[in-house]
Design a protein around this motif. Structure first.
Motif, PDB file in Angstrom:
ATOM      1  N   THR A 153     -19.091 -14.971  25.364  1.00  0.00           N
ATOM      2  CA  THR A 153     -20.053 -13.961  24.923  1.00  0.00           C
ATOM      3  C   THR A 153     -21.303 -14.694  24.450  1.00  0.00           C
ATOM      4  O   THR A 153     -21.227 -15.570  23.594  1.00  0.00           O
ATOM      5  CB  THR A 153     -19.472 -13.115  23.776  1.00  0.00           C
ATOM      6  OG1 THR A 153     -18.220 -12.548  24.193  1.00  0.00           O
ATOM      7  CG2 THR A 153     -20.429 -12.000  23.390  1.00  0.00           C
ATOM      8  N   HIS A 154     -22.450 -14.357  25.024  1.00  0.00           N
ATOM      9  CA  HIS A 154     -23.702 -15.083  24.787  1.00  0.00           C
ATOM     10  C   HIS A 154     -24.589 -14.354  23.771  1.00  0.00           C
ATOM     11  O   HIS A 154     -24.578 -13.129  23.672  1.00  0.00           O
ATOM     12  CB  HIS A 154     -24.483 -15.237  26.093  1.00  0.00           C
ATOM     13  CG  HIS A 154     -23.743 -15.956  27.171  1.00  0.00           C
ATOM     14  ND1 HIS A 154     -23.793 -17.321  27.339  1.00  0.00           N
ATOM     15  CD2 HIS A 154     -22.917 -15.491  28.144  1.00  0.00           C
ATOM     16  CE1 HIS A 154     -23.044 -17.669  28.374  1.00  0.00           C
ATOM     17  NE2 HIS A 154     -22.497 -16.580  28.875  1.00  0.00           N
ATOM     18  N   LEU A 155     -25.390 -15.139  23.064  1.00  0.00           N
ATOM     19  CA  LEU A 155     -26.344 -14.603  22.086  1.00  0.00           C
ATOM     20  C   LEU A 155     -27.702 -15.266  22.243  1.00  0.00           C
ATOM     21  O   LEU A 155     -27.800 -16.492  22.300  1.00  0.00           O
ATOM     22  CB  LEU A 155     -25.833 -14.836  20.664  1.00  0.00           C
ATOM     23  CG  LEU A 155     -26.848 -14.666  19.514  1.00  0.00           C
ATOM     24  CD1 LEU A 155     -27.235 -13.198  19.367  1.00  0.00           C
ATOM     25  CD2 LEU A 155     -26.295 -15.197  18.203  1.00  0.00           C
ATOM     26  N   VAL A 156     -28.754 -14.454  22.321  1.00  0.00           N
ATOM     27  CA  VAL A 156     -30.141 -14.935  22.293  1.00  0.00           C
ATOM     28  C   VAL A 156     -30.909 -14.071  21.297  1.00  0.00           C
ATOM     29  O   VAL A 156     -30.934 -12.840  21.419  1.00  0.00           O
ATOM     30  CB  VAL A 156     -30.814 -14.860  23.677  1.00  0.00           C
ATOM     31  CG1 VAL A 156     -32.303 -15.210  23.557  1.00  0.00           C
ATOM     32  CG2 VAL A 156     -30.141 -15.789  24.668  1.00  0.00           C
ATOM     33  N   ARG A 190     -23.038  -5.400  27.287  1.00  0.00           N
ATOM     34  CA  ARG A 190     -24.209  -6.043  26.682  1.00  0.00           C
ATOM     35  C   ARG A 190     -24.798  -5.163  25.586  1.00  0.00           C
ATOM     36  O   ARG A 190     -24.703  -3.938  25.620  1.00  0.00           O
ATOM     37  CB  ARG A 190     -25.269  -6.358  27.735  1.00  0.00           C
ATOM     38  CG  ARG A 190     -25.851  -5.165  28.458  1.00  0.00           C
ATOM     39  CD  ARG A 190     -26.897  -5.615  29.486  1.00  0.00           C
ATOM     40  NE  ARG A 190     -27.501  -4.523  30.220  1.00  0.00           N
ATOM     41  CZ  ARG A 190     -27.033  -4.019  31.357  1.00  0.00           C
ATOM     42  NH1 ARG A 190     -25.928  -4.516  31.885  1.00  0.00           N
ATOM     43  NH2 ARG A 190     -27.656  -3.023  31.959  1.00  0.00           N
ATOM     44  N   LEU A 191     -25.377  -5.836  24.611  1.00  0.00           N
ATOM     45  CA  LEU A 191     -26.067  -5.179  23.500  1.00  0.00           C
ATOM     46  C   LEU A 191     -27.468  -5.757  23.418  1.00  0.00           C
ATOM     47  O   LEU A 191     -27.646  -6.969  23.411  1.00  0.00           O
ATOM     48  CB  LEU A 191     -25.332  -5.434  22.184  1.00  0.00           C
ATOM     49  CG  LEU A 191     -25.987  -4.835  20.934  1.00  0.00           C
ATOM     50  CD1 LEU A 191     -25.661  -3.336  20.843  1.00  0.00           C
ATOM     51  CD2 LEU A 191     -25.515  -5.548  19.669  1.00  0.00           C
ATOM     52  N   ILE A 207     -26.987  -9.676  23.313  1.00  0.00           N
ATOM     53  CA  ILE A 207     -25.638 -10.234  23.305  1.00  0.00           C
ATOM     54  C   ILE A 207     -24.926  -9.679  24.530  1.00  0.00           C
ATOM     55  O   ILE A 207     -24.976  -8.464  24.778  1.00  0.00           O
ATOM     56  CB  ILE A 207     -24.880  -9.836  22.021  1.00  0.00           C
ATOM     57  CG1 ILE A 207     -25.647 -10.326  20.785  1.00  0.00           C
ATOM     58  CG2 ILE A 207     -23.466 -10.400  22.019  1.00  0.00           C
ATOM     59  CD1 ILE A 207     -25.089  -9.798  19.476  1.00  0.00           C
ATOM     60  N   TRP A 208     -24.288 -10.523  25.299  1.00  0.00           N
ATOM     61  CA  TRP A 208     -23.642 -10.030  26.513  1.00  0.00           C
ATOM     62  C   TRP A 208     -22.404 -10.834  26.884  1.00  0.00           C
ATOM     63  O   TRP A 208     -22.273 -11.995  26.548  1.00  0.00           O
ATOM     64  CB  TRP A 208     -24.625 -10.001  27.665  1.00  0.00           C
ATOM     65  CG  TRP A 208     -25.037 -11.337  28.227  1.00  0.00           C
ATOM     66  CD1 TRP A 208     -24.531 -11.955  29.347  1.00  0.00           C
ATOM     67  CD2 TRP A 208     -26.057 -12.225  27.725  1.00  0.00           C
ATOM     68  NE1 TRP A 208     -25.162 -13.152  29.569  1.00  0.00           N
ATOM     69  CE2 TRP A 208     -26.110 -13.344  28.596  1.00  0.00           C
ATOM     70  CE3 TRP A 208     -26.926 -12.169  26.632  1.00  0.00           C
ATOM     71  CZ2 TRP A 208     -26.990 -14.400  28.385  1.00  0.00           C
ATOM     72  CZ3 TRP A 208     -27.791 -13.232  26.426  1.00  0.00           C
ATOM     73  CH2 TRP A 208     -27.825 -14.330  27.295  1.00  0.00           C
ATOM     74  N   LEU A 262     -13.280  -7.004  20.110  1.00  0.00           N
ATOM     75  CA  LEU A 262     -13.674  -5.637  19.788  1.00  0.00           C
ATOM     76  C   LEU A 262     -14.976  -5.266  20.491  1.00  0.00           C
ATOM     77  O   LEU A 262     -15.176  -4.116  20.889  1.00  0.00           O
ATOM     78  CB  LEU A 262     -13.841  -5.483  18.272  1.00  0.00           C
ATOM     79  CG  LEU A 262     -12.562  -5.570  17.432  1.00  0.00           C
ATOM     80  CD1 LEU A 262     -12.900  -5.413  15.954  1.00  0.00           C
ATOM     81  CD2 LEU A 262     -11.550  -4.528  17.857  1.00  0.00           C
ATOM     82  N   PHE A 263     -15.861  -6.236  20.626  1.00  0.00           N
ATOM     83  CA  PHE A 263     -17.151  -6.015  21.288  1.00  0.00           C
ATOM     84  C   PHE A 263     -16.955  -5.563  22.734  1.00  0.00           C
ATOM     85  O   PHE A 263     -17.674  -4.683  23.218  1.00  0.00           O
ATOM     86  CB  PHE A 263     -17.972  -7.304  21.224  1.00  0.00           C
ATOM     87  CG  PHE A 263     -19.301  -7.245  21.925  1.00  0.00           C
ATOM     88  CD1 PHE A 263     -20.334  -6.464  21.433  1.00  0.00           C
ATOM     89  CD2 PHE A 263     -19.524  -7.986  23.082  1.00  0.00           C
ATOM     90  CE1 PHE A 263     -21.566  -6.416  22.079  1.00  0.00           C
ATOM     91  CE2 PHE A 263     -20.745  -7.957  23.729  1.00  0.00           C
ATOM     92  CZ  PHE A 263     -21.765  -7.168  23.228  1.00  0.00           C
TER      93      PHE A 263
END
Length: 417
Positions: free
Chosen positions: A128-131, A154-155, A146-147, A65-66
């Motif tokens: 999908t990455h998260l920092v 990306r968010l 998040i990308w 969904l992202f």
């Protein structure tokens, strides 16, 4: 000489009554407290085994969904997909019970300055990455990015929660997020609704959302989401009504979404024709992959709070308070040391900036002061910092950037990359 504290288990009715008494005493202190409630220390039995920095993971627990807006060519329909992705992030973030039906603890751990949380989702949407990083302690502020490179989505954003008491515990979440789609060079400015706690007298705690939040795109469409809760005589909990309309033409909605963010909702077009019914319970969550504790950086949340988390999971309230105090005291000592040395903590992944042109262009500050896009504290993901860290990790290089902090015990001279 060492002091061994015997575990105290909270699994009988006497302890339950004790907790209820402590909870009511806590609420009395909250009701008379003047200022931001996030600075108060909650009783150990209320603590959840999770730090607030992990909450950014709710943004992408459904990676398909992202990234889905990137696959839609129509700008109007992309706005709908962004709104539907946003609605999918609310249920588990604000749920009072976990997926097994067990009631969740009320209070997450307050992050320390510089605390980080790293992870990734692996599924049919790719990687999908998260920092996430705690970029401020007073006021508490969490920044995140998040990308997904495969889909060019990306968010990036930051949130500053502020809690206060007025009839119940209320939480404002200042700050905003920017959702960007590379293919269309399109941005979406996103704010979060207010939250409050219901059931504080009966101890049947249930978060509820209220007020209004917005999603505004650079393509000329705005989503307005109105939240409501169950009243004395009518209404249902976790209710919302959302409309998508062309900028400055709110009276002519293109889509209307209505239902419960914890259950299901309908999607209707501008003429009121039913287009779809979405059951949020059927959405499968993709588990977040994080490094094993022993491989994590000392500043990573689950490693730093490991002793506290173990004590919470063991239902040992004395050990919880004891271990939590170690971390908090170590942080206070580090702040005093920095002050004496005339230094400030340098963020690992984010950098503070004075302006955010995208937010300034898209924000609706006149309608939502607490979620004003023109923020006094703007934190942006620093690509140079991130690239340097990743390169150092590949080369096995250690950096003397900061004093090392590990579970609140001990200060070493070098930091592990």
């Amino acid at each position: 000489m060492s002091l061994t504290i015997a575990p105290v288990k909270c699994d009988d009715k006497r302890e339950e009554q004790s907790h209820r008494s402590a909870w009511l005493q806590f609420i009395k202190s909250v009701a008379t407290f003047k200022g931001d409630l996030t600075s108060l220390t909650a009783p150990p039995f209320l603590l959840a085994p999770t730090s607030i920095v992990e909450y950014s993971a709710y943004w992408a627990e459904h990676p398909s969904l992202f990234v889905s807006p990137a696959r839609e060519e129509c700008a109007k329909k992309r706005s709908l997909r962004v709104l539907q992705w946003f609605l999918s992030t609310l249920k588990h973030q604000h749920a009072s019970k976990d997926e097994n039906g067990k009631r969740k603890k009320l209070k997450p751990l307050n992050p320390f300055l510089g605390e980080i949380f790293l992870g990734k989702w692996l599924d049919n949407a790719g990687t999908t990455h998260l920092v996430t990083e705690q970029v401020s302690h007073h006021p508490p502020t969490t920044a995140y990015k998040i990308w997904n490179d495969a889909h060019g989505v990306r968010l990036e954003g930051h949130v500053e929660p502020k809690a206060y008491f007025s009839s119940t515990i209320n939480i404002e979440r200042r700050g905003y997020s920017i959702f960007h789609i590379d293919k269309y060079d399109e941005d979406y400015w996103i704010t979060m609704p207010k939250a409050h706690v219901e059931g504080i007298v009966t101890l049947q705690i249930a978060p509820e959302l209220s007020g209004v939040s917005y999603i505004r795109s650079s393509s000329g469409y705005t989503s307005r989401i109105n939240y409501s809760s169950k009243g004395w005589l009518k209404g249902k909990s976790n209710s919302f009504t959302a409309t998508i309309f062309p900028d400055n033409d709110e009276s002519n909605p293109l889509y209307t979404l209505e239902g419960r963010w914890s259950d299901s909702y309908t999607v209707k077009d501008g003429k009121g024709k039913l287009m779809d019914t979405v059951n949020l319970a059927t959405l499968r969550r993709t588990p977040l992959t994080v490094a094993p504790i022993e491989s994590q950086h000392p500043l990573e949340s689950r490693r730093a709070w490991r002793s506290v988390i173990d004590a919470i999971n063991a239902n040992d309230i004395f050990a919880t308070g004891h271990e939590k105090g170690k971390i908090e005291n170590a942080q206070r000592a580090l702040r005093r040391q920095e002050k004496d040395d005339g230094k400030t903590w340098e963020m690992r992944y984010f950098t503070q900036t004075e302006k955010d042109p995208v937010a300034e262009q898209l924000s609706i500050s006149s309608k939502t002061a607490t979620a004003d896009g023109v923020d006094k504290m703007v934190w942006k993901f620093d690509e140079d910092k991130y690239s340097r860290i990743m390169e150092n990790q590949r080369n096995g290089i250690k950096s003397p950037t900061h004093t090392r902090f590990d579970s609140g015990i001990g200060f070493l001279e070098i930091e592990e990359i």
